[in-house]
Design an enzyme around this catalytic site. Structure first.
Site, mmCIF file in Angstrom:
data_model
loop_
_atom_site.group_PDB
_atom_site.id
_atom_site.type_symbol
_atom_site.label_atom_id
_atom_site.label_comp_id
_atom_site.label_asym_id
_atom_site.label_seq_id
_atom_site.Cartn_x
_atom_site.Cartn_y
_atom_site.Cartn_z
ATOM 1 N N CYS A 70 0.724 -1.316 0.007
ATOM 2 C CA CYS A 70 0.033 -0.052 -0.066
ATOM 3 C C CYS A 70 0.847 1.472 0.030
ATOM 4 C CB CYS A 70 -0.832 0.198 1.225
ATOM 5 S SG CYS A 70 -2.009 -1.278 1.353
ATOM 6 N N ARG A 88 3.914 -0.138 -4.912
ATOM 7 C CA ARG A 88 3.732 -0.747 -3.405
ATOM 8 C C ARG A 88 2.435 -1.235 -3.230
ATOM 9 N NH1 ARG A 88 6.726 2.072 0.422
ATOM 10 N NH2 ARG A 88 5.498 1.198 2.065
ATOM 11 N N TRP A 113 -2.445 -3.052 -1.513
ATOM 12 C CA TRP A 113 -2.168 -4.422 -1.794
ATOM 13 C C TRP A 113 -2.876 -5.114 -0.446
ATOM 14 C CZ3 TRP A 113 0.175 -8.008 1.354
ATOM 15 C CH2 TRP A 113 0.727 -9.241 0.881
ATOM 16 N N ASN A 121 -1.762 2.496 5.703
ATOM 17 C CA ASN A 121 -0.744 1.503 5.130
ATOM 18 C C ASN A 121 -0.153 0.419 6.422
ATOM 19 O OD1 ASN A 121 1.223 -0.487 4.089
ATOM 20 N ND2 ASN A 121 2.807 1.434 4.366
ATOM 21 N N GLY A 122 -0.580 -0.887 6.464
ATOM 22 C CA GLY A 122 -0.061 -1.525 7.678
ATOM 23 C C GLY A 122 -1.275 -2.644 7.834
ATOM 24 N N GLU A 140 18.634 -16.575 -7.918
ATOM 25 C CA GLU A 140 17.945 -15.260 -8.128
ATOM 26 C C GLU A 140 17.433 -15.507 -9.525
ATOM 27 O OE1 GLU A 140 16.920 -12.706 -6.815
ATOM 28 O OE2 GLU A 140 16.977 -11.324 -8.339
ATOM 29 N N LYS A 161 13.744 -14.313 -10.357
ATOM 30 C CA LYS A 161 13.205 -13.535 -11.495
ATOM 31 C C LYS A 161 12.188 -13.782 -12.351
ATOM 32 C CE LYS A 161 14.316 -10.922 -9.874
ATOM 33 N NZ LYS A 161 14.650 -9.900 -8.710
ATOM 34 N N GLU A 214 8.696 -14.666 -11.027
ATOM 35 C CA GLU A 214 8.274 -13.422 -10.441
ATOM 36 C C GLU A 214 7.383 -12.706 -11.708
ATOM 37 O OE1 GLU A 214 11.264 -10.933 -8.820
ATOM 38 O OE2 GLU A 214 9.664 -9.830 -7.813
ATOM 39 N N HIS A 219 20.673 -34.797 -6.826
ATOM 40 C CA HIS A 219 19.941 -35.291 -5.420
ATOM 41 C C HIS A 219 18.471 -35.313 -5.444
ATOM 42 C CE1 HIS A 219 23.895 -36.053 -3.740
ATOM 43 N NE2 HIS A 219 24.209 -34.797 -4.025
ATOM 44 N N LYS A 241 6.171 -4.238 -4.075
ATOM 45 C CA LYS A 241 7.716 -3.882 -4.054
ATOM 46 C C LYS A 241 8.200 -3.833 -2.554
ATOM 47 C CE LYS A 241 11.640 -2.085 -6.144
ATOM 48 N NZ LYS A 241 12.124 -3.234 -6.568
HETATM 49 O O1 M6R Z 1 13.380 -4.048 0.037
HETATM 50 P P1 M6R Z 1 14.040 -5.413 0.616
HETATM 51 O O2 M6R Z 1 15.105 -5.745 -0.300
HETATM 52 O O3 M6R Z 1 13.846 -5.829 1.720
HETATM 53 O O4 M6R Z 1 12.775 -6.506 -0.335
HETATM 54 C C1 M6R Z 1 12.891 -7.936 -0.127
HETATM 55 C C2 M6R Z 1 12.084 -8.743 -1.195
HETATM 56 O O5 M6R Z 1 10.868 -8.372 -0.887
HETATM 57 C C3 M6R Z 1 12.652 -8.515 -2.269
HETATM 58 O O6 M6R Z 1 13.863 -8.445 -2.709
HETATM 59 C C4 M6R Z 1 11.643 -9.136 -3.527
HETATM 60 O O7 M6R Z 1 12.130 -10.553 -3.283
HETATM 61 C C5 M6R Z 1 12.046 -8.586 -4.813
HETATM 62 N N1 M6R Z 1 11.455 -7.428 -5.181
HETATM 63 C C6 M6R Z 1 12.100 -9.808 -5.885
HETATM 64 O O8 M6R Z 1 12.359 -9.213 -7.180
#
Ligand code: M6R
Length: 602
Positions: free
Chosen positions: A2, A34, A80, A106-107, A476, A480, A483, A499, A597
């Protein structure tokens, strides 16, 4: 999780001749990363006008009535969902029964059930399933009991348990009231108006002068100025900071997506991360941010998602330099049940500096007396303020939900961090760091990732393998891919494939293998042969084409570098593959479904 925006300028005209609604809509666009399942605004006038819609900010834009919607002050929200699914009714702002006050939040209000039952018993009617809606009704109760607006807002907020950044406007008032507890809130001090928001991109177009609120603080934002008070109502002295971002940094600059723009910004971001930290002549690395840091004990990293992958890389760097280092998923870190104490250095890797899981882990570490470091992108973020030390990754604003340039700069920053902590850096490593931005540029200029994406866009699943420094990048690469393409993808340390996961490998599961020209090459090549023998397509990402070419269907080359920096180059190729697969599949690349994000709930 949010985004909220608020504005007051003392009249319906803003400094640039627009109206309050323009500021709110601009702010919401800057905050959409957000959360983007519904959006809304409320404008204060002789009455409160609320406009809200399920869907992205563009859906709200289309739903706004023709002609200007006037107000002296206003608030906006992009959501969100946590309590109640995305819908028009659950979108913020929420109002009281009489329509006197509107609130965005937000929260998570943990005691909202109890409050809601109490308010319903007292005769209040609720329109949504959200936790937030208790706030305007609590304010309404306090107003009816004779409190003025500020005290009513304060009384309502003081009844909340949980996390919140909350803002409210009242009819016939130019003031926006706000408070924060464990959710970010920043005030913007303009020439002719004042702002508040979850994050700076919401108002950077209008002002670069900001005040970060601390937990427990309240703000009264009126056209004549802002007043910040603590929980008891005592005025708090604040300092105005100047943000160094260019508003242009927060735009797309001609790219179709923020993600692609941010991938291409990596050379520049890495340069900034290295600036004045690496002395090529002396072969030394110094980080002013850490000048006062003294640590000789073990290191524990806490982080989530992409930042966790960067932390895995950082821990390897430290261990190779003789320092004991462990990595914890922040959501699994429990400072009360693991060996952590005053001798431990706990490093929170978090680009936003606001991730609730990471903040909770860092607070636990602070509680047991550990020394804490925030490795973050955001000056003034909760992590930066609550840790003993903050090292900045200097990536600049990242709007795409998928982390790209922040991952690259986290890795670079962690490479520097490990040198500072161990006191170990070689001329060869310093020179490799110097060359890194140009090498990333050369990967961007010469990548054939788009062809690979075309060849495998229909695959059933994607696997990523790497060894040593490249193992975190395998994780990673898979994150990506899943996601932004919504396709199944898994990353493994290369040795793990046999394994178990090898059972999933078929001719319809491309395997992306990072093959580095170092002591890991022979074993990784063995793993590549294992998948090739099962007819899986192999995409090799390598600095040594001749080693792997005959086993690979595609080779994505990276320049030769220090083995510790190869994963930074390899990852750029993986980012591009994921981007182009998602692009070909027509996915919502900058705002993938179900994600946000900044994840400010645990
Ligand atoms: O703001 P942060 O780095 O703490 O966020 C942690 C994760 O939410 C963030 O790295 C998330 O996995 C990525 N946006 C994915 O691309």
């Amino acid at each position: 999780m949010c985004g909220i925006i608020g504005y007051t300028g003392g009249g319906s005209q803003t400094p640039d001749g627009g109206d309050v609604l323009d500021v709110l809509m601009t702010g919401l666009s800057g905050l959409e990363y957000r959360g983007y399942d519904s959006a809304g605004v409320a404008l204060a006038n002789s009455s409160i006008s609320v406009h809200k819609r399920q869907g992205e900010v563009s859906a709200l834009e289309e739903a706004l009535p023709d002609g200007s919607v006037d107000g002296y002050a206003g608030i906006g929200h992009t959501r969100w969902s946590t309590h109640g699914p995305p819908s028009d009714a659950n979108a913020h702002p929420h109002t009281d029964c009489s329509g006197t006050v509107a609130v965005v939040h937000n929260g998570i209000i943990e005691n909202y059930q109890v409050l809601r039952e109490e308010l319903e018993t007292a005769g209040h009617t609720f329109e949504s399933e959200t936790d937030t809606e208790v706030i305007p009704h609590l304010i309404e109760d306090a107003l009816e009991a004779g409190a003025d607006r500020e005290s009513a807002f304060r009384r309502a907020v003081n009844r909340l348990e949980g996390s919140y950044a909350v803002a409210a406007v009242f009819c016939e008032s130019e003031t926006v009231y706000a408070a924060r507890h464990e959710s970010p809130l920043v005030l913007g001090i303009g020439e002719d108006g004042h702002y508040l928001a979850s994050d700076v991109p919401a108002f950077i177009e209008y002002t670069d002068r900001v005040i970060y609120l601390d937990d427990g603080e309240f703000a009264t934002v009126s056209p004549s100025g802002v007043v910040v008070t603590d929980e008891r109502g005592t005025v708090v002295e604040t300092s105005i900071e100047t943000i160094e971002w260019d508003p242009e940094d927060a735009g797309k600059s001609g790219y179709d997506h923020y993600m692609l723009k941010e991938i291409h910004e990596q050379p520049q971001a890495i340069r900034k991360c290295l600036r004045e930290r690496v002395n090529e002549m002396a072969g030394t690395i110094t980080v002013d941010d850490l000048a006062d840091l003294e640590s000789s004990g073990p290191v524990q990293f806490v982080a989530c998602g992409t930042s966790y992958h960067a932390a895995l890389y950082g821990a390897q760097m430290l261990r190779k330099r003789g320092i004991s280092a462990q990595c914890f998923l922040a959501s699994e870190y429990d400072a009360d049940s693991i060996p952590v104490g005053e001798e431990t250095l706990v490093v929170g890797v978090t680009q936003s500096g606001e991730t609730a899981d990471t903040m909770s882990a860092l607070r636990g570490a602070n509680r047991v007396g550990a020394t804490t470091v925030a490795l973050t992108n955001v000056v003034g973020s909760s992590a930066a303020r609550e840790c003993d030390h903050a090292m900045y990754i200097r990536a600049g604003p990242e709007i795409g939900v998928a982390a790209t340039k922040t991952f690259a700069t986290q890795q670079v920053a962690l490479a520097l961090f490990s040198s500072v902590l161990s006191g170990e850096s070689s001329q060869a490593f310093v020179e490799a760091l110097r060359d890194l931005p140009d090498q990333v540029q050369s990967v961007l200029d010469n990548s054939t990732a788009r062809e690979v994406a075309r060849a495998y866009e229909d695959a059933d699943a994607y696997f990523f393998i790497g060894r040593g420094y490249n193992a975190p990048v395998a994780l990673e690469g898979a994150l990506k891919m899943k996601e932004i393409t919504y396709k199944h993808a898994e990353g493994f340390a290369a040795g793990e494939l046999k394994h178990g996961p090898l059972a999933l490998v078929t001719e319809r599961t491309p395997v992306f293998a990072m093959v580095s020209d170092d002591e890991t090459a022979a074993k990784t090549l063995g793993n590549v042969k294992e998948v090739e023998a099962r007819d899986a397509p192999v995409v090799a990402i390598t600095d040594s084409r001749e080693t792997v070419e005959r086993y690979a269907d595609f080779v994505l080359e990276v320049p030769e570098t220090h083995p510790a920096l190869m994963p930074i180059l390899a990852n750029v190729q993986l980012q591009l593959v994921a981007y182009w697969v998602a692009n070909r599949l027509g996915r919502s690349i900058d705002k993938p479904r179900n994600l946000a994000k900044s994840v400010t709930v645990e």
